[in-house]
Design a protein around this motif. Structure first.
Motif, PDB file in Angstrom:
ATOM      1  N   ASN A  69       0.810  -1.218   0.000  1.00  0.00           N
ATOM      2  CA  ASN A  69       0.000   0.000   0.000  1.00  0.00           C
ATOM      3  C   ASN A  69       0.848   1.276   0.000  1.00  0.00           C
ATOM      4  OD1 ASN A  69       0.933  -0.471   2.593  1.00  0.00           O
ATOM      5  ND2 ASN A  69      -0.775   0.601   3.544  1.00  0.00           N
ATOM      6  N   ILE A  70       2.159   1.103  -0.093  1.00  0.00           N
ATOM      7  CA  ILE A  70       3.019   2.294  -0.131  1.00  0.00           C
ATOM      8  C   ILE A  70       3.664   2.410  -1.504  1.00  0.00           C
ATOM      9  CG2 ILE A  70       5.053   3.403   0.859  1.00  0.00           C
ATOM     10  CD1 ILE A  70       4.275   1.983   3.479  1.00  0.00           C
ATOM     11  N   LYS A  71       3.367   3.530  -2.155  1.00  0.00           N
ATOM     12  CA  LYS A  71       3.850   3.723  -3.533  1.00  0.00           C
ATOM     13  C   LYS A  71       4.924   4.781  -3.571  1.00  0.00           C
ATOM     14  CE  LYS A  71       0.168   2.840  -6.842  1.00  0.00           C
ATOM     15  NZ  LYS A  71      -1.064   3.576  -7.123  1.00  0.00           N
ATOM     16  N   LEU A  72       5.973   4.500  -4.337  1.00  0.00           N
ATOM     17  CA  LEU A  72       6.981   5.531  -4.593  1.00  0.00           C
ATOM     18  C   LEU A  72       6.735   6.088  -5.990  1.00  0.00           C
ATOM     19  CD1 LEU A  72      10.462   4.271  -3.342  1.00  0.00           C
ATOM     20  CD2 LEU A  72       9.214   6.292  -2.619  1.00  0.00           C
ATOM     21  N   ILE A  73       6.647   7.396  -6.083  1.00  0.00           N
ATOM     22  CA  ILE A  73       6.423   8.031  -7.378  1.00  0.00           C
ATOM     23  C   ILE A  73       7.668   8.825  -7.749  1.00  0.00           C
ATOM     24  CG2 ILE A  73       5.013   9.713  -8.620  1.00  0.00           C
ATOM     25  CD1 ILE A  73       2.805   9.128  -6.541  1.00  0.00           C
ATOM     26  N   SER A  74       8.110   8.653  -9.003  1.00  0.00           N
ATOM     27  CA  SER A  74       9.264   9.432  -9.457  1.00  0.00           C
ATOM     28  C   SER A  74       8.768  10.740 -10.060  1.00  0.00           C
ATOM     29  CB  SER A  74      10.051   8.645 -10.500  1.00  0.00           C
ATOM     30  OG  SER A  74      10.420   7.398  -9.966  1.00  0.00           O
ATOM     31  N   GLY A  75       8.862  11.799  -9.295  1.00  0.00           N
ATOM     32  CA  GLY A  75       8.376  13.101  -9.739  1.00  0.00           C
ATOM     33  C   GLY A  75       9.351  13.793 -10.684  1.00  0.00           C
ATOM     34  N   PRO A  76       9.089  15.071 -10.973  1.00  0.00           N
ATOM     35  CA  PRO A  76       9.900  15.806 -11.954  1.00  0.00           C
ATOM     36  C   PRO A  76      11.237  16.243 -11.370  1.00  0.00           C
ATOM     37  CG  PRO A  76       8.221  17.242 -11.048  1.00  0.00           C
ATOM     38  CD  PRO A  76       7.992  15.890 -10.433  1.00  0.00           C
ATOM     39  N   GLY A  77      12.133  15.307 -11.111  1.00  0.00           N
ATOM     40  CA  GLY A  77      13.370  15.626 -10.409  1.00  0.00           C
ATOM     41  C   GLY A  77      14.612  15.509 -11.266  1.00  0.00           C
ATOM     42  N   CYS A  78      14.406  15.263 -12.547  1.00  0.00           N
ATOM     43  CA  CYS A  78      15.569  15.136 -13.419  1.00  0.00           C
ATOM     44  C   CYS A  78      15.571  16.340 -14.352  1.00  0.00           C
ATOM     45  CB  CYS A  78      15.473  13.823 -14.186  1.00  0.00           C
ATOM     46  SG  CYS A  78      16.441  13.789 -15.678  1.00  0.00           S
ATOM     47  N   PRO A  79      16.562  17.230 -14.216  1.00  0.00           N
ATOM     48  CA  PRO A  79      16.530  18.480 -14.984  1.00  0.00           C
ATOM     49  C   PRO A  79      16.587  18.245 -16.491  1.00  0.00           C
ATOM     50  CG  PRO A  79      18.625  18.253 -13.836  1.00  0.00           C
ATOM     51  CD  PRO A  79      17.754  17.136 -13.368  1.00  0.00           C
ATOM     52  N   VAL A  80      17.230  17.160 -16.900  1.00  0.00           N
ATOM     53  CA  VAL A  80      17.301  16.865 -18.326  1.00  0.00           C
ATOM     54  C   VAL A  80      15.915  16.475 -18.834  1.00  0.00           C
ATOM     55  CG1 VAL A  80      18.284  15.306 -20.032  1.00  0.00           C
ATOM     56  CG2 VAL A  80      19.701  16.168 -18.177  1.00  0.00           C
ATOM     57  N   CYS A  81      15.217  15.667 -18.013  1.00  0.00           N
ATOM     58  CA  CYS A  81      13.904  15.182 -18.429  1.00  0.00           C
ATOM     59  C   CYS A  81      12.887  16.314 -18.547  1.00  0.00           C
ATOM     60  CB  CYS A  81      13.374  14.150 -17.442  1.00  0.00           C
ATOM     61  SG  CYS A  81      14.449  12.729 -17.278  1.00  0.00           S
ATOM     62  N   VAL A  82      12.981  17.308 -17.681  1.00  0.00           N
ATOM     63  CA  VAL A  82      11.969  18.369 -17.708  1.00  0.00           C
ATOM     64  C   VAL A  82      12.361  19.519 -18.642  1.00  0.00           C
ATOM     65  CG1 VAL A  82      11.122  17.810 -15.410  1.00  0.00           C
ATOM     66  CG2 VAL A  82      12.890  19.555 -15.661  1.00  0.00           C
ATOM     67  N   THR A  83      13.513  19.381 -19.302  1.00  0.00           N
ATOM     68  CA  THR A  83      13.922  20.409 -20.260  1.00  0.00           C
ATOM     69  C   THR A  83      13.103  20.270 -21.541  1.00  0.00           C
ATOM     70  OG1 THR A  83      16.154  20.428 -19.368  1.00  0.00           O
ATOM     71  CG2 THR A  83      15.889  21.272 -21.593  1.00  0.00           C
ATOM     72  N   PRO A  84      12.423  21.344 -21.966  1.00  0.00           N
ATOM     73  CA  PRO A  84      11.529  21.206 -23.112  1.00  0.00           C
ATOM     74  C   PRO A  84      12.270  20.981 -24.433  1.00  0.00           C
ATOM     75  CG  PRO A  84      11.453  23.452 -22.221  1.00  0.00           C
ATOM     76  CD  PRO A  84      12.376  22.665 -21.350  1.00  0.00           C
ATOM     77  N   VAL A  85      11.535  20.413 -25.378  1.00  0.00           N
ATOM     78  CA  VAL A  85      12.079  20.100 -26.699  1.00  0.00           C
ATOM     79  C   VAL A  85      12.674  21.350 -27.358  1.00  0.00           C
ATOM     80  CG1 VAL A  85      11.439  19.331 -29.025  1.00  0.00           C
ATOM     81  CG2 VAL A  85      10.481  18.191 -27.033  1.00  0.00           C
ATOM     82  N   ASP A  86      11.995  22.506 -27.165  1.00  0.00           N
ATOM     83  CA  ASP A  86      12.477  23.745 -27.812  1.00  0.00           C
ATOM     84  C   ASP A  86      13.926  24.042 -27.449  1.00  0.00           C
ATOM     85  OD1 ASP A  86       9.736  23.700 -27.397  1.00  0.00           O
ATOM     86  OD2 ASP A  86       9.746  25.510 -26.152  1.00  0.00           O
ATOM     87  N   TYR A  87      14.276  23.685 -26.228  1.00  0.00           N
ATOM     88  CA  TYR A  87      15.620  24.012 -25.749  1.00  0.00           C
ATOM     89  C   TYR A  87      16.679  23.270 -26.563  1.00  0.00           C
ATOM     90  CZ  TYR A  87      19.533  24.667 -22.524  1.00  0.00           C
ATOM     91  OH  TYR A  87      20.748  24.988 -21.980  1.00  0.00           O
ATOM     92  N   ILE A  88      16.411  21.994 -26.818  1.00  0.00           N
ATOM     93  CA  ILE A  88      17.336  21.210 -27.647  1.00  0.00           C
ATOM     94  C   ILE A  88      17.377  21.814 -29.051  1.00  0.00           C
ATOM     95  CG2 ILE A  88      17.816  18.922 -28.627  1.00  0.00           C
ATOM     96  CD1 ILE A  88      18.163  19.109 -25.563  1.00  0.00           C
ATOM     97  N   ASP A  89      16.197  22.215 -29.550  1.00  0.00           N
ATOM     98  CA  ASP A  89      16.146  22.830 -30.884  1.00  0.00           C
ATOM     99  C   ASP A  89      17.008  24.098 -30.927  1.00  0.00           C
ATOM    100  OD1 ASP A  89      14.422  20.806 -31.474  1.00  0.00           O
ATOM    101  OD2 ASP A  89      12.599  22.015 -31.373  1.00  0.00           O
ATOM    102  N   GLU A  90      16.950  24.876 -29.856  1.00  0.00           N
ATOM    103  CA  GLU A  90      17.771  26.089 -29.795  1.00  0.00           C
ATOM    104  C   GLU A  90      19.262  25.741 -29.835  1.00  0.00           C
ATOM    105  OE1 GLU A  90      15.654  29.568 -27.227  1.00  0.00           O
ATOM    106  OE2 GLU A  90      16.064  27.757 -26.086  1.00  0.00           O
ATOM    107  N   ALA A  91      19.632  24.721 -29.061  1.00  0.00           N
ATOM    108  CA  ALA A  91      21.045  24.317 -29.001  1.00  0.00           C
ATOM    109  C   ALA A  91      21.516  23.817 -30.363  1.00  0.00           C
ATOM    110  CB  ALA A  91      21.239  23.242 -27.938  1.00  0.00           C
ATOM    111  N   VAL A  92      20.657  23.042 -31.025  1.00  0.00           N
ATOM    112  CA  VAL A  92      21.011  22.513 -32.345  1.00  0.00           C
ATOM    113  C   VAL A  92      21.167  23.671 -33.335  1.00  0.00           C
ATOM    114  CG1 VAL A  92      20.130  21.161 -34.303  1.00  0.00           C
ATOM    115  CG2 VAL A  92      20.001  20.223 -31.985  1.00  0.00           C
ATOM    116  N   MET A  93      20.262  24.651 -33.233  1.00  0.00           N
ATOM    117  CA  MET A  93      20.350  25.806 -34.124  1.00  0.00           C
ATOM    118  C   MET A  93      21.659  26.583 -33.882  1.00  0.00           C
ATOM    119  SD  MET A  93      17.772  29.067 -34.446  1.00  0.00           S
ATOM    120  CE  MET A  93      16.505  28.305 -35.436  1.00  0.00           C
ATOM    121  N   LEU A  94      22.007  26.764 -32.614  1.00  0.00           N
ATOM    122  CA  LEU A  94      23.258  27.456 -32.290  1.00  0.00           C
ATOM    123  C   LEU A  94      24.456  26.722 -32.897  1.00  0.00           C
ATOM    124  CD1 LEU A  94      22.640  28.391 -28.545  1.00  0.00           C
ATOM    125  CD2 LEU A  94      23.105  30.004 -30.409  1.00  0.00           C
ATOM    126  N   ALA A  95      24.398  25.392 -32.814  1.00  0.00           N
ATOM    127  CA  ALA A  95      25.535  24.601 -33.280  1.00  0.00           C
ATOM    128  C   ALA A  95      25.622  24.578 -34.806  1.00  0.00           C
ATOM    129  CB  ALA A  95      25.424  23.180 -32.738  1.00  0.00           C
TER     130      ALA A  95
END
Lengths: 70, 349, 334
Positions: free
Chosen positions: B45-71
């Motif tokens: 009856n005890i559940k562990l939930i993995s919340g939004p604790g990984c900064p890479v995971c919560v980084t939006p797609v646009d951010y990668i697009d920006e980095a790719v554009m810069l490169a």
């Protein structure tokens, strides 16, 4: 989210510290901790010492458990 | 098994507390909890939930697009933590961009990026500044160093995030939090006591077997009292006042902004960006980046995973279209993400 | 003569002859290595084993070895893993224009020394020079022929339920050493590559326990990758006791800083052996007396459940899968 490693401070100069984690040495920023001295233990993250450490995990956890069962 | 862990595990196993949802909000906790198989210790009856604790995971797609554009379009050398290299953008990851000629340098620290810029004065260097409060001070020290050394070829692309907004956004999805030890080594425990006064329970903890099991034992014991609680289970690293110098340097170089968390949406004041005083070091301004709207895969159910509403294996993409080699959603992109850890460590084996 | 390699050294004329005489013949001379188009060799009595491997390593000189030593060890060890005594080796060099001849010479000297230690003879070679930037300093490919010891039957498909798994030394040193030599992450640690020619030690292990089921060298991808390969090839599960895996403190420290797992770091002188359980003690005792194998340890056993997986017992007393090795190794902050 934040891999940290505890390491021992070997030398300090000019806002920079050389730390040693079981034989792996690296120079890190000492800017975030006042009066860091050789022999201190610190938590290192992404190239900076972020905290001075005061105990080991075993002992601290053991004390917390004792408090819990009182 | 050592004695401390054994004692903590006994407390956990013998608990007969009410149904409980405990959320960890730290990718390293998620990773360690899966690696050590800690879920298997818990009563049904005890559940562990993995919340939004990984900064890479919560980084939006646009951010990668920006980095790719810069490169690729602005010919910038991208310096980044290894975690971000394989994260998919709308059309490609930085790893793929590298195949098309982008220069991507993985670094251990933002300060290595400033050093790289100093040693390569003819190259434009952009550091991908992601992470929570733990990492922000290092990012700021790198900008401070660039200012001091008058490096004109260094800038940062910020997507820094701060936790308090996320705790409040997730508080109805959990009965208690395992707070991230290294975030609070920086920020201190003030915010956690504030949350306690709002009725939000949790304990701040470290990352070893003894620390995580002790923290869980503490949550279970404190829950039995029936009252909201807060406990610092990591005092050897986390002081009440936090790291004052670190908070000061963040405040000097960065200011709060609204931020989009991949899988969750926008959370007010949950991001950090460079203060306008340091606009010369802000890659978005320096390279006049356009506003990019990235397109995440619509079938992805990461948002529900992050809130503990479904298990990773309940998502139709999990293990089929979405794997660590070919991640689709936020929770699969980094080894610290809930889906990735679930996949790699065999889920509920 | 200039002290750097030029395209003329690969053109087949007098410069090429000069290089062959002064670098290759000087170090690798033996009766089989002639000026003819191929070497003619006596036939071994038993079955032959044959293996080939290309070596590119950056940097080519590192703590504990260099690309020359590595190129001999790699192929010698591959043959050894099949229970084959290494007999003959060929080598092919692709050299970048501009390489210091002294570096090439050092690499070739190491090859000669390592071949001698392994009892293998280098019987043929080839040299090509590629334009500046087309290769990274020096690439070497070696091909080896060995004679399989009678009565030995080694294969990754031979692991049986109940077998014990042994690792012959502390793991991850080569991968860690190369990572440090590249100096991408500003970390300093005294880690020497484990790069070593293992045949003589393997031969004595096989003499003591001829029915070892599997021997595999834990090169690219490390011990973790090898265990997954064996689990798949033999259709078994593997139970790994993580705490029993020997890792030097320095390797552990570097991995801690960079968020890496030693089980996936390359070894170049460390083997995984799988043996019937009743022979495990004898094998371990024999290994401990051999050069390079003094730190051998039992690290797990073969199980019938969890087929195709490596299961580890964790520090809180539960079991999880060891993550399947995947992508390139990248340090992480998360």
């Amino acid at each position: 989210m934040c891999v940290g490693l505890s390491a021992k401070v070997i030398e300090v100069s000019d806002g920079t510290a050389v730390v040693d984690a079981s034989g792996a040495r690296r120079s890190v920023s000492a800017e975030l901790i006042e009066d860091l001295e050789p022999g201190d233990y610190v938590m290192v993250h992404a190239g900076a010492a972020i905290a001075r450490i005061t105990d080991d995990d075993e002992n601290e956890s053991s004390l917390l458990l004792e408090g819990l069962l009182k | 098994m050592n004695e401390t862990v054994k004692r903590a595990v006994e407390i956990i196993k013998s608990s007969n507390t009410r149904d409980l949802r405990i959320m960890e909000v730290c990718g390293t906790h998620t990773h360690e909890i899966f690696r050590m198989g800690i879920r298997k210790l818990l009563p049904e009856n005890i559940k562990l939930i993995s919340g939004p604790g990984c900064p890479v995971c919560v980084t939006p797609v646009d951010y990668i697009d920006e980095a790719v554009m810069l490169a690729l379009e602005k010919n910038a050398v991208i310096c980044t933590f290894g975690d971000l290299v394989r994260v998919p953008g709308t059309s490609m990851s930085l790893a793929l961009a590298r195949g098309k000629g982008a220069k991507v340098v993985t670094v251990y620290s933002p300060l290595d990026a400033t050093k790289y810029a100093e040693e390569h004065p003819s190259e434009e260097v952009v550091f991908l500044s992601v992470g929570f409060e733990t990492t922000a001070p290092s990012d700021c020290i790198s900008v401070k160093t660039a200012v001091r050394k008058n490096l004109k070829n260094y800038s940062v692309l910020t997507s820094n995030k701060t936790m308090p907004g996320a705790y409040r956004a997730m508080k109805d999805s959990a009965d208690a939090f395992l707070y991230p030890g290294h975030v609070h080594a920086i920020t201190g425990t003030g915010i956690l006591k504030e949350l306690l006064s709002e009725g939000v329970s949790g304990v701040v903890t470290g990352f070893t077997a003894a620390e995580i099991t002790t923290a869980l034992a503490t949550v279970l014991k404190k829950t039995e009292t029936g009252k909201p609680f807060f406990e610092n289970c990591y005092p050897r690293v986390v002081r009440d006042e936090g790291n004052v110098a670190a908070m000061k340097i963040i405040d000097e170089f960065m200011e709060p902004c609204d931020a989009v968390w991949r899988g969750i949406g926008e959370i007010k004041n949950s991001g950090l960006k460079l203060r306008s005083k340091y606009a010369d070091y802000d890659a978005r301004i320096k390279f006049s980046l356009p506003v990019i709207n990235g397109k995440p895969n619509p079938a992805c159910r990461c948002g529900q995973v992050l809130q503990g509403k479904i298990l990773p294996s309940d998502c139709p993409l999990f293990g089929r279209a979405c794997t660590p080699e070919h991640p689709v959603g936020a929770c699969m992109v980094s080894g610290e993400g809930a889906c990735s850890a679930f996949y790699l460590y065999g889920g509920n084996k | 003569m200039d002290d750097r390699i030029t395209l003329a050294h690969g053109a087949g004329g007098s410069q090429t002859s000069y290089l062959i005489d002064k670098v290759f013949k000087k170090n690798l001379s033996n009766p089989f290595f002639t000026a003819d188009d191929a070497s003619v060799l006596p036939r071994p009595e038993g079955k032959i084993a044959m293996s080939t491997d290309g070596f590119i390593v950056s940097p080519p000189f590192f703590n504990g070895g260099n690309i020359g030593k590595l190129s001999v060890c790699g192929t010698v060890n591959d043959l050894s893993c099949m229970g084959a005594r290494p007999l003959y080796l060929t080598c092919s060099f692709i050299i970048e224009e501009g390489l210091e001849i002294s570096l090439l010479e050092k690499a070739v000297e190491s090859m000669a020394k390592t071949a001698e230690e392994s009892g293998v003879v280098i019987v043929a070679g080839d040299t090509k020079v590629a334009g500046k930037g087309q290769v990274d300093k020096l690439f070497i490919t070696t091909t080896g022929v060995g004679e399989v010891l009678p009565g030995v039957d080694l294969s990754g498909a031979n692991a049986k339920t109940g077998d014990k798994i042994i690792v012959t030394g502390d793991i991850g040193r080569h991968g860690c050493c190369i990572l440090l030599s590249r100096d991408d992450y500003g970390i300093d640690a005294d880690v020497k590559s484990d790069c070593a020619p293992l045949w003589k030690s393997v031969e004595r292990a096989l003499n003591a326990v001829p029915d070892i089921h599997v021997i595999r060298d834990a090169t690219r991808g490390g011990v973790g990758t090898v265990l997954y390969e064996i689990a798949a090839q033999s259709s078994v599960g593997i139970k790994l006791v993580s705490s029993a895996v020997p890792v030097s403190p320095e390797v552990r420290g570097v991995c801690g800083l960079l968020g890496l797992e030693p089980l996936y770091l390359a070894c170049e002188g460390t083997l995984v052996m799988i043996t019937p359980p009743d022979k495990a003690d004898l094998l371990l005792e024999t290994l401990h007396k051999q050069p390079y194998f003094e730190n051998a340890q039992i690290i797990g056993e073969v199980i019938s459940e969890d087929v195709g997986h490596v299961v580890t017992e964790t520090e809180v007393g539960t079991e999880t899968y060891l993550p399947k090795p995947g992508n390139e190794l990248l340090p992480r902050i998360c």
